[in-house]
Scaffold this motif. Structure first.
Motif, PDB file in Angstrom:
ATOM      1  N   SER A 144     -31.823 -26.621 -11.225  1.00 16.32           N
ATOM      2  CA  SER A 144     -31.170 -27.596 -12.097  1.00 16.32           C
ATOM      3  C   SER A 144     -29.868 -28.065 -11.456  1.00 16.32           C
ATOM      4  O   SER A 144     -29.136 -27.265 -10.861  1.00 16.32           O
ATOM      5  CB  SER A 144     -30.867 -26.970 -13.473  1.00 16.32           C
ATOM      6  N   LEU A 180     -25.280 -23.419 -18.730  1.00 18.87           N
ATOM      7  CA  LEU A 180     -26.727 -23.357 -18.831  1.00 18.87           C
ATOM      8  C   LEU A 180     -27.187 -21.907 -18.833  1.00 18.87           C
ATOM      9  O   LEU A 180     -26.685 -21.083 -18.067  1.00 18.87           O
ATOM     10  CB  LEU A 180     -27.376 -24.099 -17.662  1.00 18.87           C
ATOM     11  N   ASP A 181     -28.113 -21.605 -19.699  1.00 16.31           N
ATOM     12  CA  ASP A 181     -28.704 -20.270 -19.761  1.00 16.31           C
ATOM     13  C   ASP A 181     -29.836 -20.207 -18.743  1.00 16.31           C
ATOM     14  O   ASP A 181     -30.890 -20.819 -18.931  1.00 16.31           O
ATOM     15  CB  ASP A 181     -29.235 -19.998 -21.167  1.00 16.31           C
ATOM     16  N   ARG A 182     -29.606 -19.496 -17.638  1.00 15.60           N
ATOM     17  CA  ARG A 182     -30.602 -19.450 -16.586  1.00 15.60           C
ATOM     18  C   ARG A 182     -31.881 -18.738 -17.007  1.00 15.60           C
ATOM     19  O   ARG A 182     -32.919 -18.869 -16.363  1.00 15.60           O
ATOM     20  CB  ARG A 182     -30.009 -18.783 -15.346  1.00 15.60           C
ATOM     21  N   LYS A 183     -31.815 -17.980 -18.096  1.00 12.50           N
ATOM     22  CA  LYS A 183     -33.036 -17.379 -18.616  1.00 12.50           C
ATOM     23  C   LYS A 183     -33.901 -18.428 -19.315  1.00 12.50           C
ATOM     24  O   LYS A 183     -35.123 -18.334 -19.331  1.00 12.50           O
ATOM     25  CB  LYS A 183     -32.692 -16.251 -19.592  1.00 12.50           C
ATOM     26  N   GLU A 184     -33.231 -19.431 -19.907  1.00 15.43           N
ATOM     27  CA  GLU A 184     -33.954 -20.501 -20.584  1.00 15.43           C
ATOM     28  C   GLU A 184     -34.316 -21.619 -19.604  1.00 15.43           C
ATOM     29  O   GLU A 184     -35.329 -22.291 -19.757  1.00 15.43           O
ATOM     30  CB  GLU A 184     -33.099 -21.070 -21.725  1.00 15.43           C
ATOM     31  N   VAL A 185     -33.427 -21.863 -18.633  1.00 12.30           N
ATOM     32  CA  VAL A 185     -33.654 -22.905 -17.618  1.00 12.30           C
ATOM     33  C   VAL A 185     -33.784 -22.186 -16.277  1.00 12.30           C
ATOM     34  O   VAL A 185     -32.835 -22.107 -15.497  1.00 12.30           O
ATOM     35  CB  VAL A 185     -32.508 -23.926 -17.586  1.00 12.30           C
ATOM     36  N   ALA A 186     -34.955 -21.679 -16.023  1.00  8.36           N
ATOM     37  CA  ALA A 186     -35.154 -20.835 -14.849  1.00  8.36           C
ATOM     38  C   ALA A 186     -35.364 -21.636 -13.584  1.00  8.36           C
ATOM     39  O   ALA A 186     -35.129 -21.143 -12.477  1.00  8.36           O
ATOM     40  CB  ALA A 186     -36.356 -19.919 -15.081  1.00  8.36           C
TER      41      ALA A 186
END
Length: 253
Positions: free
Chosen positions: A181, A172-178
């Protein structure tokens, strides 16, 4: 050909609870509920214990006649799917922990045929990217026949194994899914490297290596077992996945 797949089994399927199968674990051999299993947990030679990887297992066996019943118990770490002669029949395990590790029970007789048969399983280890609820010890798979009729399919060195280089983890891209999660990663599948037909009887597995045996399977009630996974039956019904055709497709802006 490359695709990215996220393991959310929600689109284009209807999920139904099947209470009939839930009672099979309670009807299984009493010995398997109180003693160590003859079957061993298995893994692939050289497979890391706690790193991302996808591993495929196969077992060829012969039947003179198709039995009325052929009950097996299966589990995996982290996640697994089981196929019989190409048909996907199980996925799991149900959520638990190392002291209450779940196994699934299924009668696979309807998928068997006279002569040569194939059992195949795929196991994922999501390592540090595993979903929050996923407990783990190490990469592994186990299948135990319920009685003398099914003992020839118990997991041991007669099973074959190969790692799958076609599947890579997509964290998961933590920049996209801040936000917070708890879901697992996605997967990128390289179709040029994927072992198409690996779960079918006609697949050439001559290059696959014998599986490596780990601890024997064992229920919580077993004494003096070295197993790190303490088995209890799956506590919820199996789920049935059935493809459904879309009634219509509507484009929305």
């Amino acid at each position: 050909m490359r695709t990215i797949r996220y393991r959310f089994f929600m689109l284009a399927v209807i999920v139904l609870l099947v209470p009939r199968q839930a009672s099979l674990a309670q009807q299984g051999s009493p010995n398997l509920r109180a003693q160590s299993w003859p079957a061993h947990w298995i893994t692939c030679a050289g497979a890391p214990e706690r790193e991302f990887g996808v591993y495929r297992f196969r077992k060829t066996f012969e039947l003179q006649d198709v039995p009325k019943h052929f009950v097996v118990h299966a589990s995996g770490d982290n996640r697994y799917e089981l196929f019989v002669n190409g048909a996907r029949v199980l996925e799991g395990p149900a959520r638990g922990d190392l002291f209450h590790w779940r196994y699934e029970t299924l009668d696979i007789a309807s998928h068997l045929r006279r002569g040569s048969n194939i059992l195949a399983a795929v196991v994922w280890n999501f390592a540090e990217q595993a979903p929050m609820a996923q407990m783990t010890s190490q990469t592994g798979f186990i299948l135990q026949g319920d009685s003398e009729t099914e003992k020839q399919v118990n997991t041991n060195r007669t099973w074959k194994c190969a790692s799958d280089p076609a599947i890579k983890m997509v964290p998961l891209d933590r920049k996209e899914v801040a936000s917070y999660s708890v879901v697992g990663p996605g997967e990128r599948v390289d179709g040029n490297q994927y072992p198409w037909g690996w779960q079918e009887s006609g697949y050439d597995d001559s290059a696959w290596k014998p599986a490596v045996e780990l601890d024997e399977g064992a229920p919580r009630e077993a004494q003096d077992s070295h197993a790190r996974w303490m088995f209890v039956p799956r506590g919820i019904p199996l789920m049935e996945e059935k493809p459904e055709r879309l009634v219509k497709v509507v484009r929305s802006t």
